[in-house]
Design an enzyme around this catalytic site. Structure first.
Site, mmCIF file in Angstrom:
data_model
loop_
_atom_site.group_PDB
_atom_site.id
_atom_site.type_symbol
_atom_site.label_atom_id
_atom_site.label_comp_id
_atom_site.label_asym_id
_atom_site.label_seq_id
_atom_site.Cartn_x
_atom_site.Cartn_y
_atom_site.Cartn_z
ATOM 1 N N HIS A 1 0.696 -1.213 0.080
ATOM 2 C CA HIS A 1 0.050 0.059 0.055
ATOM 3 C C HIS A 1 0.894 1.302 0.076
ATOM 4 O O HIS A 1 0.492 2.329 0.210
ATOM 5 C CB HIS A 1 -0.974 -0.036 1.275
ATOM 6 C CG HIS A 1 -1.742 -1.132 1.215
ATOM 7 N ND1 HIS A 1 -2.903 -1.458 0.682
ATOM 8 C CD2 HIS A 1 -1.493 -2.411 2.025
ATOM 9 C CE1 HIS A 1 -3.243 -2.485 0.551
ATOM 10 N NE2 HIS A 1 -2.606 -3.169 1.601
ATOM 11 N N ARG A 2 2.211 1.106 0.110
ATOM 12 C CA ARG A 2 2.838 2.219 0.124
ATOM 13 C C ARG A 2 2.674 3.218 -1.181
ATOM 14 O O ARG A 2 2.915 4.281 -1.286
ATOM 15 C CB ARG A 2 4.460 2.007 -0.159
ATOM 16 C CG ARG A 2 4.910 1.685 1.337
ATOM 17 C CD ARG A 2 6.328 2.074 1.563
ATOM 18 N NE ARG A 2 6.826 1.678 2.952
ATOM 19 C CZ ARG A 2 7.309 0.472 2.919
ATOM 20 N NH1 ARG A 2 7.381 -0.490 2.131
ATOM 21 N NH2 ARG A 2 7.644 0.054 4.134
ATOM 22 N N GLY A 3 2.255 2.608 -2.397
ATOM 23 C CA GLY A 3 2.088 3.401 -3.579
ATOM 24 C C GLY A 3 1.035 4.448 -3.331
ATOM 25 O O GLY A 3 1.173 5.662 -3.375
#
Lengths: 649, 368
Positions: free
Chosen positions: B295-297
């Site tokens: 989910h870093r994007g």
């Protein structure tokens, strides 16, 4: 008159290099100079005499340089390079002091690195960082400080042993190729002068000493003039336009070129930069870098096209200072030299190559380099409590762990905080009591990586097939390269000889730009390809870089000799075989791990490739169909073995 | 373990590394807009995860990072604290500060930009036994390392791709937890270490480890400028600066001051910036379609887009903000296949066009 130093002006030849050195002295913002020249052509002499000129400047009240020359030994440890805790002071006087490393000692002097192309990567990176900032920053072993280090870097190397790292090339202003041979007349002059100097003969070198004085005066004058030198707008624009057309990376070279042109003008006693100065700057700063790119052929056909465009443009639009001819001469000369390297090898040469290589790799062989081949080199990257078979004691760390306990061990009161009493008594008894539990050991980080050199037969109908296989395997190797710090390289052979398509790299980016080689008829110079790979493997070993592994993709049917000897048709197969056998034996003797991948369908096989594998002591793999999965597996398997072998040895 | 109260001499040695000579002004850097923007965004949101700048040598990477500190407004710390503790965040205090009284004296300090030199050893990065005091006084004290110095500032690693693996691991640990834990040689210390990691390097010398790459919020690729005018400008400015740094900085003062103002305003605006749930949804869709792992994007795009809005003086994120930051937030998170022909920025741009069709940006503007 007794001469202390050989005069700078008495050095025969090296005209371009000498001019570059003078330009550098006048404009130290150029940072440094790399000189490439074969051994024994007077590089060292040149550098030493250069520092004597700087000494004259000092006498002439130039404040910038003290005229000293600091030489960096190849195998220098990081601690000596950048400095660290002065252990002697810590032990004897219980004082905390940081000792300067060699880089800080070179402050306002010339830093000379001989054989800069063989220097360890990490050392080069440190030097480059310091060159850029003028400061040595120390953050190690409990020390946090900095030293000033403004020096001129002069690097010398023999181009036959490979190029210096690109990083250092990009951080110094000028690159000079000083390998032009001397005429007989000049050779005699060299002998005459050196002998005269050795025998301290009077008179012979007198005029050169006068010349040196003149040069020193010229330098001083140029130094004063430099700030007033004006760069006419249109010439400046021309310079930048040229530079941008050459397609070099980054903006540093633009600055370097400008500085060099200005300095050249000041040296000539002018206050306005002329075409001539720009020409000199382009020759010293920009063109050598173009040549390098061209050699590597990594920038794809489009950029080569661009370069050609540039040269034709130059010819037609003619900013005359650019000497389009010199550009093309240079590139073609580069092409030729690699050509002759191969062509010059007559039938028997490989044996000679072997002896030279053996002499080199023997520790304590031809003197100067041997210090780079100590058993423990590389970075001591960690200290630990554990002792291992071949470990050295980490003195700093051991002391650090012992020192806090000194007060207790001497039994001088249990109170650690009665500082005053402790420190005065400590000075009376300066011995440090070290117990077994204090000992710390250095752990060295071996270069565990491998260099996979793919040697691909790019001749004949199966060429495209083989190339695709090699590239597939290469790409998959690179995907995992960061795990073991592996590198890859690609060599192809076809038609007239062998060439490097991809020089050793870890970068996926560079591999992407790989150019496809075009198949060139039936001519297959297999031996030339192997020799090329051998020399690449040797130069990586010299640098103590990753261990090379050869992957050879061929059908084994060589039909072109590596040597230029003319052989009759009947004798040809025998000579071809002898050549391959010789190269193979060398590869085996140098203990290069290798695999021969036979791409020939089995019903056609005449047993050439298995025989080659046998001579080389290589593994043999038959892979007639294009399946890079199998090739990749085979290569990883071999790699595992080599890694195991390295660990156990 | 003694706390370090009577140590005036030591502090001097530490502060020496900065401000030796004037720094090249940020405002004087020609071109390289992506790089400059990414750095500013990382100032606006320190939780963004830092920036990695890769590209050709000699394109002003180091210059830009070193110039950044001068733009950032001074911050407040507990007076005399070696770990730059924020007096308003007691949960992040170091051991010394948490033992002290409620009302702590304050002082302002310049945001640190700590350089991690090649060849740094582990003990200097994390901190370790204070060897000087051990030698001269026979006492055991903790000497803070570079991670402590970088707290609430920037940690800059030039040639980040050449960094030793064990150092990378250390940095990752600290960056992930926001604290640095030292357990060695009889010392046990834990202190806050929340810093913006900025790395630069040249991809030719080797790739970054994927784990490290993913930790960085933004990824910027810099290339050599080709326009002759810009190149002339670069060389001339550099030359003027090197000849007389003081005078050059004075000449650039107005430009620099404008930037500083804009950054200051944006920082004030940051807490108010909001993001429409619809846009948030689209961002998630974008990352999903590009098959970004984890989910870093999404998080990075949202954070940097908020920064982008604040930088433009707005309190609502619009689609243009997303377009501006998407490539630098995502390009290093796409699966890397050396045989893939399409470069990742191109893939991101194509996907952006599909999910954020250009026409809606007008509607968006009207709605606002």
């Amino acid at each position: 008159m007794v001469l202390d130093d050989f005069p700078f002006s008495a050095v025969v030849g090296h005209t371009v290099t000498k001019q570059a050195l003078l330009i550098l002295t006048v404009e130290p913002r150029l940072k440094g100079l790399l000189i490439s020249s074969p051994p024994g052509t007077g590089k060292s002499m040149l550098v030493r005499t250069f520092s004597s000129i700087l000494r004259r400047l000092e006498q002439g009240n130039d404040q910038r340089w003290t005229g000293g020359l600091v030489k960096v030994p190849l195998g220098i440890t990081e601690e000596r390079l950048i400095g660290g805790l002065n252990v002697e002071q810590a032990v004897t006087a219980q004082q905390f002091e940081c000792s300067k490393g060699i880089l800080a000692q070179a402050h306002r002097q010339v830093l000379w690195v001989d054989e800069i192309n063989l220097m360890q990567e990490s050392t080069i990176h440190t030097i480059a960082a310091v060159l850029d900032s003028g400061l040595v920053r120390i953050e190690r072993e409990g020390m946090s400080t900095y030293h000033q280090a403004d020096f001129l870097l002069v690097g010398t190397y023999d181009p036959a042993e490979g190029e210096p790292s690109r990083l250092i090339q990009s951080r110094v202003g000028m690159l000079v190729d000083s390998s032009k041979g001397l005429l007989l007349e000049d050779r005699c002059k060299v002998l005459h002068r050196i002998l005269a100097f050795d025998r301290k003969e009077e008179g012979v070198l007198e005029s050169d000493v006068d010349q040196d004085r003149m040069t020193a005066r010229k330098l001083e004058k140029a130094g004063r003039l430099l700030r007033r030198v004006r760069f006419p707008r249109e010439i400046f624009l021309q310079l930048i336009t040229t530079s941008s057309q050459l397609g070099l990376e980054g903006h540093r070279f633009d600055s370097f070129a400008m500085l060099a042109a200005r300095s050249n003008a000041a040296l000539a006693g002018r206050t306005v930069v002329s075409q001539e100065d720009v020409e000199e700057a382009v020759r010293l700063v920009l063109l050598p870098r173009v040549k390098l790119f061209d050699q590597e052929k990594e920038r794809g056909p489009s950029s080569r096209q661009e370069q050609e465009d540039v040269s034709t443009q130059e010819a037609t639009e003619s900013p005359p200072q650019l000497e389009p001819s010199s550009l093309s001469n240079k590139t073609s000369a580069a092409g030729q030299s690699s050509q002759t390297e191969i062509d010059m090898l007559p039938g028997e040469i490989p044996d000679l190559v072997v002896t030279v290589a053996e002499a080199r790799s023997r520790p304590g062989g031809p003197g100067r380099r041997s210090d780079a081949f100590l058993n423990f080199r590389g970075r001591k990257f960690r200290t630990s409590l554990q002792s291992q078979p071949r470990c050295s004691i980490a003195l700093g760390a051991t002391l650090r762990s012992a020192i806090p306990w000194q007060a207790l061990r001497r039994g001088q009161g249990q109170d650690q905080f009665s500082n005053q009493a402790d420190s005065t008594k400590g000075k009376l008894d300066s011995r440090i009591i070290v117990k077994a539990e204090d000992l710390r050991f250095n752990q060295f980080r071996g270069k565990t990586g491998l260099l996979f050199i793919f040697v691909v037969d790019a001749s004949g109908s199966m060429a495209a097939n083989r190339m695709a296989q090699a590239k597939g395997a290469l790409a998959r190797l690179l995907q995992q390269a960061y795990i073991h710090r592996d590198q890859v390289a690609l060599i192809q052979f076809r038609g007239g000889g062998a060439e490097t398509l991809l020089s050793p790299t870890r970068s996926v980016e560079r591999a992407k730009h790989l150019v496809d080689g075009l198949p060139a008829g039936g001519s297959t110079p297999l031996a030339a390809g192997l020799l090329h790979a051998l020399s690449m493997a040797r130069s990586t070993r010299l640098r103590s870089n990753p261990e090379p592994v050869l992957v050879i993709l061929t059908d084994g049917r060589a039909n072109r000799l590596a040597s230029p000897v003319s052989v009759g048709l009947e004798a040809r197969p025998a000579v071809l075989e002898r050549e391959l056998r010789q190269v193979g034996v060398v590869i085996q003797r140098e203990k290069l791990s290798s695999v021969v991948v036979d791409t020939r369908p089995s019903f056609l096989s005449g047993g050439e490739a298995p025989a080659l594998a046998d001579w080389m002591g290589a593994r043999y793999l038959r892979l007639p169909q294009a399946d890079n999965g199998i090739l990749f597996q085979a290569v990883t398997l071999l790699a595992q073995e080599v890694r195991m072998k390295k660990k156990t040895s | 373990m003694t706390s370090r109260k009577k140590q005036p001499a030591r502090e001097k040695r530490h502060s020496l590394t900065r401000s030796l000579s004037p720094v090249y002004p940020f405002a004087a850097i020609v071109g390289q807009d992506d790089m400059k923007l990414a750095l500013l965004l990382s100032v606006l949101d320190p939780y963004l995860g830092g920036v990695v700048i890769m590209g050709h040598r000699g394109t002003g990477k180091s210059t830009a990072v070193r110039a950044l500190a001068d733009l950032v407004p001074a911050r407040t710390r507990v007076k005399g604290c070696l770990f730059n503790c924020d007096p308003d965040r007691s949960q992040d205090f170091c051991q010394d500060c948490s033992q002290k009284a409620r009302r702590l004296p304050r002082e302002s300090f310049r945001v640190p930009v700590v350089d991690l030199p090649l060849g740094a050893t582990e003990d200097r990065v994390c901190g370790s036994l204070d060897i000087e005091r051990a030698l001269t006084q026979g006492s055991k004290a903790f000497e803070p390392g570079l991670l402590a110095k970088a707290h609430r500032g920037f940690l800059y690693i030039d040639e980040v791709n050449l960094l030793e693996d064990f150092l990378v691991d250390l940095l990752l640990d600290a960056a992930a937890s926001g604290r640095n834990q030292v357990e060695r040689e009889g010392i046990s210390v834990s202190h806050p270490a929340r810093f913006v990691l900025v790395g630069s390097g040249n991809p030719e010398e080797g790739e970054l480890r994927p784990q490290l790459l993913d930790r960085f919020g933004l990824f910027v690729q810099v290339a050599t400028l080709s326009s002759v005018e810009e190149r002339v400008e670069i060389v001339e400015r550099r030359d003027r600066f090197e000849r007389d740094p003081q005078k050059f900085c004075e000449q650039m003062h107005n430009l620099q001051e404008d930037l500083r103002q804009q950054l200051h305003m944006a920082l004030e605006l940051m807490p108010q910036v909001s993001m429409d749930p619809r846009i948030l949804h689209q961002v998630a869709e974008l990352c999903g379609c590009l098959q970004v792992d984890g989910h870093r994007g999404e998080l990075t795009i949202s954070r940097s887009a908020r920064g982008m809005a604040a930088w433009s003086g707005r309190v609502a994120v619009n689609e243009d903000d997303i377009r501006r930051v998407a490539v630098m937030s995502l390009r290093h998170r796409l699966r890397k296949d050396p045989l893939e022909v399409t470069e990742s920025p191109v893939r991101i741009m194509q996907m952006l066009e599909r999910i954020f069709p250009p026409t809606t940006s007008l509607d968006q503007a009207e709605n606002c």
